[in-house]
Design a protein around this motif. Structure first.
Motif: not given
Length: 251
Positions: A111, A150-156, A185, A213
């Protein structure tokens, strides 16, 4: 690994001991290590001695402790970060020669943006970044790029946590940050004036591997009033070159 009476494992204690070292705090006493790691004094001294014997820590002439060369050696063996740095260095040198300001390579790590390399000129402007140093994702140009791709999980996870203010211009509003990430993006780069220091502007682009990636961010730190177009072009060309090298390495 076996647990102590307090419930933490030997591995937990080792990690906590190593985590007490920072880019600013490179040498400590065993007592200070124990206090910062939250370990009983006897446990800290015993564990530090074991790590010194293994070469992961070293003592200086004053019996103070620092990270050992063997730890550095082990970290580099087969390291993805080392391969990435080696691929990036020729292109970073070109950017630095063109822009004549701090040029940096960062990766996502727990993070945060972890900086693998930095090239500077003697007359480069202000910059708090250090090799092996970290910055929050929302507060640095490199971090914003890594977060945007990054991943959606990281962003949230980042967007729903408190956003610390590093400077008066650091983005601390989640809605503003979300719009900023979408813009990054869309255009493929970020210009972040004053997000870390009011006198500087960070400019960063994503670095992709052979699969496409995003594996790193390449950035420069410019004086606040400097134009950014040349830096964006130099960084974009360098990122394309790094991707070509990484693609060739996979064959």
């Amino acid at each position: 690994m076996a647990n102590s009476p307090s419930g933490d494992s030997v591995t937990d204690r080792i990690v906590r001991i190593l985590d007490t070292f920072t880019t600013e705090r490179t040498v400590q006493s065993a007592t200070d290590i124990g206090r910062r790691a939250g370990l009983p004094s006897a446990t800290a001294h015993r564990q530090v001695e074991a790590l010194v014997e293994a070469g992961l820590l070293e003592r200086d002439e004053d019996r103070r402790v620092r990270l050992g060369m063997r730890l550095w050696e082990l970290a580099l063996r087969g390291s993805h970060a080392l391969r990435l740095r080696q691929a990036a260095m020729p292109y970073m040198e070109r950017v630095q020669a063109t822009v004549r300001e701090h040029t940096q390579l960062a990766v996502l790590e727990q993070n945060e943006a972890l900086f693998l390399e930095r090239l500077s000129s003697p007359d480069s402007g202000a910059n708090i970044t250090r090799v092996a140093g970290r910055l929050p994702l929302h507060a640095s140009s490199s971090g914003l790029v890594l977060l945007a791709f990054g991943s959606t999980e990281l962003q949230e996870r980042v967007l729903t946590a408190p956003l610390a203010r590093i400077s008066p211009e650091t983005i601390t509003d989640a809605a503003t940050l979300r719009r900023t990430l979408a813009h990054i993006r869309r255009v493929g780069y970020v210009v972040a004036p004053g997000s870390i220091e009011s006198v500087s502007t960070g400019v960063a682009v994503p670095v992709r591997d052979g699969s496409g990636a995003v594996v790193a961010a390449l950035s420069v730190v410019l004086p606040r009033t400097a134009p950014t177009e040349g830096a964006i072009a130099a960084l974009s060309d360098a990122a394309a070159g790094i991707r070509s090298t990484l693609t060739a390495d996979r064959r």
